[in-house]
Design a protein around this motif. Structure first.
Motif, PDB file in Angstrom:
ATOM      1  N   ALA A 160       0.470 -13.332 -10.770  1.00 35.54           N
ATOM      2  CA  ALA A 160       0.696 -12.578  -9.533  1.00 35.54           C
ATOM      3  C   ALA A 160      -0.245 -11.382  -9.426  1.00 35.54           C
ATOM      4  O   ALA A 160      -0.791 -11.093  -8.348  1.00 35.54           O
ATOM      5  N   ILE A 161      -0.449 -10.675 -10.535  1.00 37.36           N
ATOM      6  CA  ILE A 161      -1.322  -9.505 -10.524  1.00 37.36           C
ATOM      7  C   ILE A 161      -2.744  -9.884 -10.139  1.00 37.36           C
ATOM      8  O   ILE A 161      -3.408  -9.197  -9.349  1.00 37.36           O
ATOM      9  N   SER A 162      -3.218 -11.012 -10.673  1.00 35.06           N
ATOM     10  CA  SER A 162      -4.568 -11.467 -10.329  1.00 35.06           C
ATOM     11  C   SER A 162      -4.627 -12.062  -8.931  1.00 35.06           C
ATOM     12  O   SER A 162      -5.534 -11.767  -8.148  1.00 35.06           O
TER      13      SER A 162
ATOM     14  N   ARG B  98     -13.301 -10.068  -7.034  1.00 39.48           N
ATOM     15  CA  ARG B  98     -12.326  -9.100  -6.550  1.00 39.48           C
ATOM     16  C   ARG B  98     -12.962  -7.885  -5.902  1.00 39.48           C
ATOM     17  O   ARG B  98     -12.374  -7.209  -5.051  1.00 39.48           O
ATOM     18  N   ASP B  99     -14.193  -7.576  -6.263  1.00 41.62           N
ATOM     19  CA  ASP B  99     -14.843  -6.396  -5.687  1.00 41.62           C
ATOM     20  C   ASP B  99     -15.041  -6.521  -4.177  1.00 41.62           C
ATOM     21  O   ASP B  99     -15.183  -5.525  -3.477  1.00 41.62           O
ATOM     22  N   ILE B 100     -15.050  -7.754  -3.660  1.00 47.35           N
ATOM     23  CA  ILE B 100     -15.312  -7.920  -2.244  1.00 47.35           C
ATOM     24  C   ILE B 100     -14.118  -8.495  -1.492  1.00 47.35           C
ATOM     25  O   ILE B 100     -14.181  -8.749  -0.296  1.00 47.35           O
ATOM     26  N   ASP B 101     -12.978  -8.688  -2.210  1.00 45.68           N
ATOM     27  CA  ASP B 101     -11.837  -9.286  -1.550  1.00 45.68           C
ATOM     28  C   ASP B 101     -10.544  -8.792  -2.190  1.00 45.68           C
ATOM     29  O   ASP B 101     -10.408  -8.804  -3.391  1.00 45.68           O
ATOM     30  N   VAL B 102      -9.619  -8.341  -1.399  1.00 43.88           N
ATOM     31  CA  VAL B 102      -8.291  -7.945  -1.864  1.00 43.88           C
ATOM     32  C   VAL B 102      -7.281  -8.909  -1.283  1.00 43.88           C
ATOM     33  O   VAL B 102      -7.220  -9.102  -0.087  1.00 43.88           O
ATOM     34  N   LYS B 103      -6.493  -9.528  -2.145  1.00 42.70           N
ATOM     35  CA  LYS B 103      -5.631 -10.639  -1.713  1.00 42.70           C
ATOM     36  C   LYS B 103      -4.427 -10.171  -0.919  1.00 42.70           C
ATOM     37  O   LYS B 103      -3.967 -10.871  -0.023  1.00 42.70           O
ATOM     38  N   VAL B 104      -3.841  -9.015  -1.261  1.00 46.22           N
ATOM     39  CA  VAL B 104      -2.685  -8.530  -0.502  1.00 46.22           C
ATOM     40  C   VAL B 104      -3.189  -7.974   0.815  1.00 46.22           C
ATOM     41  O   VAL B 104      -3.975  -7.034   0.852  1.00 46.22           O
TER      42      VAL B 104
ATOM     43  N   SER C 296      -4.090  -5.101  -9.202  1.00 54.10           N
ATOM     44  CA  SER C 296      -4.865  -4.123  -9.980  1.00 54.10           C
ATOM     45  C   SER C 296      -5.737  -3.257  -9.087  1.00 54.10           C
ATOM     46  O   SER C 296      -5.996  -2.087  -9.399  1.00 54.10           O
ATOM     47  N   ASP C 297      -6.194  -3.817  -7.965  1.00 52.26           N
ATOM     48  CA  ASP C 297      -7.056  -3.057  -7.058  1.00 52.26           C
ATOM     49  C   ASP C 297      -6.297  -1.971  -6.311  1.00 52.26           C
ATOM     50  O   ASP C 297      -6.903  -1.050  -5.766  1.00 52.26           O
TER      51      ASP C 297
ATOM     52  N   ARG D 139       0.823  -1.209   0.000  1.00 53.68           N
ATOM     53  CA  ARG D 139       0.000   0.000   0.000  1.00 53.68           C
ATOM     54  C   ARG D 139       0.861   1.264   0.000  1.00 53.68           C
ATOM     55  O   ARG D 139       0.470   2.291  -0.565  1.00 53.68           O
ATOM     56  N   THR D 140       2.043   1.196   0.621  1.00 52.55           N
ATOM     57  CA  THR D 140       2.956   2.336   0.591  1.00 52.55           C
ATOM     58  C   THR D 140       3.436   2.612  -0.833  1.00 52.55           C
ATOM     59  O   THR D 140       3.467   3.760  -1.290  1.00 52.55           O
ATOM     60  N   ILE D 141       3.799   1.537  -1.546  1.00 52.72           N
ATOM     61  CA  ILE D 141       4.225   1.699  -2.947  1.00 52.72           C
ATOM     62  C   ILE D 141       3.065   2.207  -3.792  1.00 52.72           C
ATOM     63  O   ILE D 141       3.244   3.067  -4.662  1.00 52.72           O
ATOM     64  N   ALA D 142       1.863   1.684  -3.539  1.00 50.93           N
ATOM     65  CA  ALA D 142       0.686   2.141  -4.288  1.00 50.93           C
ATOM     66  C   ALA D 142       0.456   3.631  -4.066  1.00 50.93           C
ATOM     67  O   ALA D 142       0.111   4.362  -5.010  1.00 50.93           O
ATOM     68  N   ALA D 143       0.668   4.095  -2.835  1.00 50.93           N
ATOM     69  CA  ALA D 143       0.496   5.524  -2.549  1.00 50.93           C
ATOM     70  C   ALA D 143       1.503   6.362  -3.330  1.00 50.93           C
ATOM     71  O   ALA D 143       1.182   7.456  -3.825  1.00 50.93           O
TER      72      ALA D 143
END
Length: 379
Positions: free
Chosen positions: A42-44, A372-378, A49-50, A14-18
């Protein structure tokens, strides 16, 4: 575990995403192709992507060796097993790739063909030694990662004087495919999307190094960042690509420094060069004929070339007209754009090659992105 857990840290992701969000130029769109199927997976799998802003568009490339294997090559293998009655050895994912007349290797096995799943090229060689009265053919597929082991078993077969072993070689090359994506008449005719940069493959680059990608940066002005397969590897590579695009740079950068060098594995490269040479052309599923994009066995090892031993002639076979694998492999369409996706085409009943391997875009999307709309894997 070193080099695994620390590269799956959700807080760091999340830090990298920011940082990616903060450094974007809001006036532009960024389109990056992850060439390798391992990155697509890995992306999926990790929901990358989220975490990305809408302006960053990830394009799934043709870097899954099972996905790009054309129907005609599977037909050759099936013919050897059913008609020539050879023992055919190959990797597990290849068993379910759809071929002509509704067949696949696993369906041919059900009809009585002696087709065996192996975990390595060495297993195929061992099968030949254990069955001296049978012809054993190894259906060898894959990019530069799996080519050195095939070269080793061909050399070993010659050293051992093994006369019942041969290889149906379908090894393909990463740089040639990237070049084809960027400039080929076929891709221009079929349509493609603008690509601002590439995430370079991990395992392939361990073998060939980062130097072969410098051509794309210099001639096509496309940045390349080689990345590992862990989620933080991919996130960091995307950030590095964003920074290159913003700066107007086109360079080859290596995020995967813990495993990849500029020159790669010289020993493996020498083994491959001794046994194999370039084919003038090779058909890829989704890309058509790609010049100098695959390998064949050199004349000095010709006795171990199944195409020469059995007098095989390749015949191209068109894909299922309703299947969009070709467009998906070129990045023109997404899995959900195919009307077969998730209905008649699932990992259990694949209609196209992209649904067969876990690294295929359709299989990865089917497995990880439907909810994916209801779950984030990372996390």
């Amino acid at each position: 575990m070193k080099y695994v857990d620390e590269f799956r840290d959700g807080a760091r992701a999340r830090t990298i995403a920011a940082r990616i969000h903060a450094e974007l130029d809001s006036a532009r769109r960024y389109s990056f192709m992850e060439f390798c199927g391992g990155h697509t997976h890995a992306i999926s799998h990790y929901g990358i992507s989220d975490l990305l802003p809408p302006q960053v568009h990830m394009i799934h490339g043709p870097g899954c060796p099972v996905c790009v294997l054309p129907i005609g090559r599977i037909d050759l293998a099936i013919g050897l097993a059913l008609e020539r009655r050879v023992i055919l050895c190959t990797y597990g994912d290849t068993m379910r790739v759809p071929a002509s007349e509704g067949l696949s290797l696993i369906k041919a096995k059900a009809r009585g063909a002696d087709i065996r799943m192996v975990y390595s090229a060495a297993d195929a060689l061992a099968t030949a030694k254990a069955n001296p009265d049978r012809e054993v053919v190894f259906l060898a597929i894959g990019f530069e990662t799996t080519t050195p082991p095939t070269a080793l078993v061909v050399r070993q077969a010659q050293a051992d004087g093994l006369r019942n072993f041969s290889v149906l070689c379908c090894h393909v090359l990463t740089p040639s495919a990237i070049t084809h994506i960027l400039e080929s008449p076929e891709v221009r005719r079929f349509g493609t999307v603008p690509i601002d940069g590439f995430i370079g493959p991990a395992h392939v680059s361990i073998v060939i190094g980062s130097a072969p990608y410098e051509h794309f940066a210099e001639e096509y002005r496309k940045p390349v960042v080689i990345a590992g397969f862990e989620p933080l590897d991919v996130m960091q590579a995307i950030l590095m690509l964003v920074r290159q695009v913003n700066d107007g740079r086109a360079e080859v950068e290596n995020e995967f420094v813990r495993a990849v060098t500029r020159d790669g594995n010289a020993v493996a490269q020498a083994q491959v060069a001794e046994v194999f040479e370039l084919r003038p052309s090779f058909e890829w599923r989704g890309l058509g004929e790609v010049p100098y994009s695959a390998l064949r066995i050199r004349d000095r090892y010709r006795e171990f070339d199944a195409e020469a031993r059995f007098g095989l002639a390749y015949r191209p076979v068109p894909d299922n007209k309703a299947c969009e694998c070709g467009a998906i492999l070129r990045g023109v369409k997404k899995p959900t754009d195919c009307k077969l996706f998730g209905t008649v085409c699932t990992p259990e009943t694949p209609m196209g090659s992209c649904m067969v391997s876990s690294e295929g875009a359709c299989a990865a999307h089917y497995t990880y992105r439907r909810f994916r709309d209801i779950d984030v894997k990372v996390a």
